[in-house]
Design a protein around this motif. Sequence first.
Motif, mmCIF file in Angstrom:
data_model
loop_
_atom_site.group_PDB
_atom_site.id
_atom_site.type_symbol
_atom_site.label_atom_id
_atom_site.label_comp_id
_atom_site.label_asym_id
_atom_site.label_seq_id
_atom_site.Cartn_x
_atom_site.Cartn_y
_atom_site.Cartn_z
ATOM 1 N N LEU A 95 0.836 -1.206 0.000
ATOM 2 C CA LEU A 95 0.000 0.000 0.000
ATOM 3 C C LEU A 95 0.868 1.252 0.000
ATOM 4 N N ARG A 97 0.058 3.781 -1.517
ATOM 5 C CA ARG A 97 -0.994 4.771 -1.337
ATOM 6 C C ARG A 97 -2.041 4.188 -0.404
ATOM 7 N N PHE B 155 0.784 -1.095 -8.606
ATOM 8 C CA PHE B 155 -0.453 -0.320 -8.469
ATOM 9 C C PHE B 155 -1.688 -1.212 -8.633
ATOM 10 N N CYS B 157 -2.028 -4.000 -7.453
ATOM 11 C CA CYS B 157 -2.221 -4.705 -6.177
ATOM 12 C C CYS B 157 -2.838 -3.810 -5.124
ATOM 13 N N ASN B 158 -3.025 -2.560 -5.422
ATOM 14 C CA ASN B 158 -3.554 -1.612 -4.451
ATOM 15 C C ASN B 158 -5.039 -1.400 -4.724
ATOM 16 N N PRO B 162 -4.331 3.338 -8.080
ATOM 17 C CA PRO B 162 -3.829 4.656 -8.500
ATOM 18 C C PRO B 162 -3.355 4.652 -9.949
ATOM 19 N N ALA B 163 -3.385 5.814 -10.556
ATOM 20 C CA ALA B 163 -2.897 5.984 -11.918
ATOM 21 C C ALA B 163 -1.493 6.571 -11.890
#
Lengths: 412, 412, 412, 412
Positions: A95, A97, B155, B157-158, B162-163
């Motif tokens: 994570l 983010r 990303f 996996c989050n 997010p971009a």
Amino acid sequence: MSIAVPGLQQAYDEVRHYSLALAAPLSAEDQSVQSMPDASPTKWHLAHTTWFFETVVLGAHVPGYRPFDERYAYLFNSYYEALGPRHARPHRGLLTRPSSQEVRAYRRYVDEAMSALLDTADAELLARVEPLVTLGLHHEQQHQELILTDILHAFSCNPLMPAYHCAHVEAVSKPKRAQPIEWLRQTGGIVGIGHDGNGFVFDNEGPRHEYLLRSYDIAHRLVTCGDYAAFIADGGYARPELWLSDGWAAVQREGWTAPIYWIGDERGECGERVEREGDGNWRVFGLSGLQALDADSPVSNLSFYEAAAYAEWAGARLPTEFEWEAAFDTPGIEQMTGHVWQWTRSSYDPYPGFRPLPGVAAEYNGKFMVGQQVLRGGSSATPPGHTRRTYRNFFPPAARWQLTGVRLVRDN
Amino acid sequence: MSIAVPGLQQAYDEVRHYSLALAAPLSAEDQSVQSMPDASPTKWHLAHTTWFFETVVLGAHVPGYRPFDERYAYLFNSYYEALGPRHARPHRGLLTRPSSQEVRAYRRYVDEAMSALLDTADAELLARVEPLVTLGLHHEQQHQELILTDILHAFSCNPLMPAYHCAHVEAVSKPKRAQPIEWLRQTGGIVGIGHDGNGFVFDNEGPRHEYLLRSYDIAHRLVTCGDYAAFIADGGYARPELWLSDGWAAVQREGWTAPIYWIGDERGECGERVEREGDGNWRVFGLSGLQALDADSPVSNLSFYEAAAYAEWAGARLPTEFEWEAAFDTPGIEQMTGHVWQWTRSSYDPYPGFRPLPGVAAEYNGKFMVGQQVLRGGSSATPPGHTRRTYRNFFPPAARWQLTGVRLVRDN
Amino acid sequence: MSIAVPGLQQAYDEVRHYSLALAAPLSAEDQSVQSMPDASPTKWHLAHTTWFFETVVLGAHVPGYRPFDERYAYLFNSYYEALGPRHARPHRGLLTRPSSQEVRAYRRYVDEAMSALLDTADAELLARVEPLVTLGLHHEQQHQELILTDILHAFSCNPLMPAYHCAHVEAVSKPKRAQPIEWLRQTGGIVGIGHDGNGFVFDNEGPRHEYLLRSYDIAHRLVTCGDYAAFIADGGYARPELWLSDGWAAVQREGWTAPIYWIGDERGECGERVEREGDGNWRVFGLSGLQALDADSPVSNLSFYEAAAYAEWAGARLPTEFEWEAAFDTPGIEQMTGHVWQWTRSSYDPYPGFRPLPGVAAEYNGKFMVGQQVLRGGSSATPPGHTRRTYRNFFPPAARWQLTGVRLVRDN
Amino acid sequence: MSIAVPGLQQAYDEVRHYSLALAAPLSAEDQSVQSMPDASPTKWHLAHTTWFFETVVLGAHVPGYRPFDERYAYLFNSYYEALGPRHARPHRGLLTRPSSQEVRAYRRYVDEAMSALLDTADAELLARVEPLVTLGLHHEQQHQELILTDILHAFSCNPLMPAYHCAHVEAVSKPKRAQPIEWLRQTGGIVGIGHDGNGFVFDNEGPRHEYLLRSYDIAHRLVTCGDYAAFIADGGYARPELWLSDGWAAVQREGWTAPIYWIGDERGECGERVEREGDGNWRVFGLSGLQALDADSPVSNLSFYEAAAYAEWAGARLPTEFEWEAAFDTPGIEQMTGHVWQWTRSSYDPYPGFRPLPGVAAEYNGKFMVGQQVLRGGSSATPPGHTRRTYRNFFPPAARWQLTGVRLVRDN
């Protein structure tokens, strides 16, 4: 610090601030890493403890409360089945983010809502939320200790071996020279065990009940690094007769030859490949980085298996949690809290008549009561005021990343 | 960009700067994460490419060169056995230190030493180092593509999805409406395969040799997302007769029901639990975040197994790498580079007479020549000027995190 | 033996009898054990080959045929997706029932039905079933070789190291003293590869096609145990530069220090922990039990990785399957069949224009064409008459339990 | 049977004969199979119990005794570190040799030597060996139960679902109709726990000590299959709040939806993929094969996790081992032995003052005292006369292949 209704807002502020202070020496990258499934990123601890207040207090008791980000309920639930699905524990380190900055904004948002609540609640509402707020603060204190033990493990996995520095975690003062163990006679008989009714406790500390003890002797001090080095030098990790069967299997499977953070000639990573250097030449990795072994310091970061093998080698044994608790106020006894958690020979079973807390908090302790060993006392990483005589910490017997050590007892 | 001796310093500057530009949109946390053993953190790519120049050029050819930090040789060696032991690949994400800032300081240190070298070297030294510098730049370009594919996986996996945004990676212009496949007749016969002697190539592109081809037809365009959605809608992931045995085993073991970044009703993590939503309702995760499926775009992020199953379903087959190369200049053929790497039906075997480069570079390509499939072309993440007609990319048949797609051929 | 329509019944009887003869020296327990997922119990081989005839011939072409036991279709299907679900491969060793006796009754039941079919079929029916019967017999011959290699692996896992004895598997006569390798010049050019139309072949041997070869030299004999012992003595298993990357990873992960059945001082189990004893003192486990190493015998039971590392060490390389086939009739060439299967540097890819057989047999070869290496020749365990010049055997590059060795080639 | 010095030879003969009688219905293949690492082949049990006498009695106390086969010390040692290295437990099923016949010859050889010893020993020697012989007989009785539970598991993995038949294991007579649970009041207070000095016991049953109990109610009978079916029908396997955390993790990881040997619509293998059929339609696999569920029979083959979840659902709890032992002679209590082992809420911890037996027998019990739960009572597979009121059986909480069930208690 003591947490009570009159000073609830102050206690809240202090506990919440302490978490940030612990994180302060860490970079954004440090706060985001997860070195193993058992450990969590600093950032996750900061967010999860916030989620606890948001969910258990604000969401449940403040009409119209709007969560900071609805997706966080999924990201930062730890293990509460009743509160819905959640992000898989081993993936917390993925994570990147929300960022550390966003997590801090999340904390501020919830802190403000909590202040507003505590400021404006009437007596009836306050009576309802106060136990939950108090639970949340003790919960956050538990995570404060994990912030330190988890980053210590992460740093131990880095060949650069960085040191954590924080003014809030003062170095334990250099211990005085360890004296030979003095055995303090305990007479046994029927003793009272568990919480006696004053102040906050977790549900697993009760109900208070009577327990029948034989007489025994308890060591006045903890086992030191010097003691433990003698065990190693005597072939402790190569003598199966000293070990429980599961412990010996761990020694062979994992290649244990010393405590996880003891470093010999060859630098290991993640504590996996530590080699012994020979007697007296050990270095020990800790929050202050890599230091020469201090023979007078309590040995730390042992698994239960190592603790039990040491006790067998020393011709003694580990105390039961009842023996430990009964001896708490013995004159002359030292180092009962504030150094290392002390493994007991007690499995983490429910006390007679135990029932979990009602509601969400039911999942706090009771559902973990199998396959774990009780630890008593408290460590140098335990926040001030958090632990007590009846406190029951617990970890699986193979766990080595907590600040865990040994006090001996013997039959008499 | 073209890399040649006269403009070597300029090429060096441009390539090195481009890496930093790719990292610019990413936070320190983003640059530090590793989502699976096959992927590496951005920060690691930035440091490893620097280590390559430090070790292969500066350390070997500049007397008295002092490395920035001697410990980095251990941390940032990727797989060069001849260059000593190295940090285990799956643990790259644990390196919160050195920080992103320190890695940038490392880059500046090496860049300055490289400039000094190129500035002051005599012709003899320049002749020796030029091939190594050029190799290092092409090496860094390969890692530039990996920076993008690896962060895309992280990303994915989050749950926040997010971009990535970066002015240097321009969005591929909205493709025109895909036309029905036009089959371009190839006559076969003896063709020349491999590098013909002009400009930089990797050792695996040679030696040039003759190869005997049957006649075949090649599709003028790539397989699109719309084409592939029809395969899914027709039960493509539930019909074992379409799949290679290892592919079908992967479908069942991993629960594949769509390409890794295609999202249906249920949001999966790390592409593991993607569910199909029904025809026409797919969303696709990419560097611009989650977008509605564009039926006219080339399908991407397929494994070789998926590519082969699609071809079987379509009544066609994948081209051999020889067929692909021979058809490169066919009039009317489109999308040969710049969209997705194209799986071929060729195992990554050595060309007749192949010998690895001498010295350290011997480990660059040859030792990977088993268990992998050749890909040809180049993707939208491939740096400008990096790829060419004879370029042989390679990945294991189960790999799904690269920008990999399909062009069909058929016997005639 | 040759298998053809006029003598089909005789061929059937001979092949079926040979399987039982191979099993004769084995106890019921021996016939029931499975030492790893890749291997199968003798009893399973005996039943599976019978199931093939029952399903593909009798069930499909004899109206009213009643299977011996309907549950066997589930137990003894190997990998035919089109023929329904099946028992998981790694659990074949759990089938203590049906007993060896019941499996033999199953064989008799099917053999009688087959005899009745061949005896009474009219020309039209015979024309339909003959290719399937012939395929079934060649299929059974393949399993005859596996009966031997699988029991050899199982016995190697037993500390008692039992010997298999069978009059039907004659000891290979003591090889004459190995002569220095003679390099036989091959001129290359366009050669015909694959089946030319006479007699039974598997689908993967076609279609016949032209292939363009460079010139090369091929060794007149196989690499011997003495040759390979010199590779070990020269540190072959400790020099990463000799190995493919996946091969070196296997060496380190599995602790390989010698071929799987070479035994040094310390007795290993299942070939996992074999230690070298020093040059000239090796023992080799085989169907005749543990024997002193014979330096003149072809080295056997090598993985492709070991074969390739040896060739690199020897300054030569492995032949492509095309080079091997083209050199088959070279005057002076020896040991092309009947000793060990010979690893080639060719991945198991389809020939140009390859299409699988129609019907059930479609799954016989084509779906395995990825991730495997081609082996050519035939071994001492290959049934007489089974192999031929165009025969393409295949195994994954890490496989070590087959009778697999090396012939060298070199560029000229 | 009772085992005592005067009748030691007779007891020896009876116990040893009973093992062979248990094996008699099993084929050589059945006796050789190992279905999981926790289970062992019948043949191994027959040999290991023999090795125990050979090593602990004959080898240690008969001068000049020659072992039947010196290699058996390696093959048939179970877990005695003090007795040297041993064959890895998960590979016991690979030992097709020695054959069942050879193991029987081994038994006869040792039996004859034992008879000669008991026949000729003087009083002093007899006094030394008698405790070891007696221990060996109780040890063999424990393995007699495992012979049955292990073959039951192996047969459950076979799609043919064979039944074990043996006159020596009489079918438990059809239970009378289960009555509603009657709660028998227990007053608590200080009770004596553990062995009181008469007859053979294992070391873990002592020392006898006083224990302080609260009052409680204990169910007069075991939980039945009918009771447990109601738990399933009420969603027991889908409600995390009923489960311990590790138990719920097992439910999800293993896909548990019913006891291991309960079969619904879909036939599972090895108990892994059992589906529920709907209330009242269960079949249960046992030593008599697959039978319709008998609602009045005690439920069996539960893990501790399932037992604890059932108790939570029933509004009761599991007894501690102290509560169980104290209630043993309560008037009206039924089914305390002879049906199923009863999971207790007690971890397998040492009694106060516990010390292991001296010598080899030290490894018999003590080293397993972590991570296991105590079971009390005895099952229908326990040999007659083997168990008793103070007997402490133990297994890990996830174990499901033993005959393990539930008796409830509740606070009052």
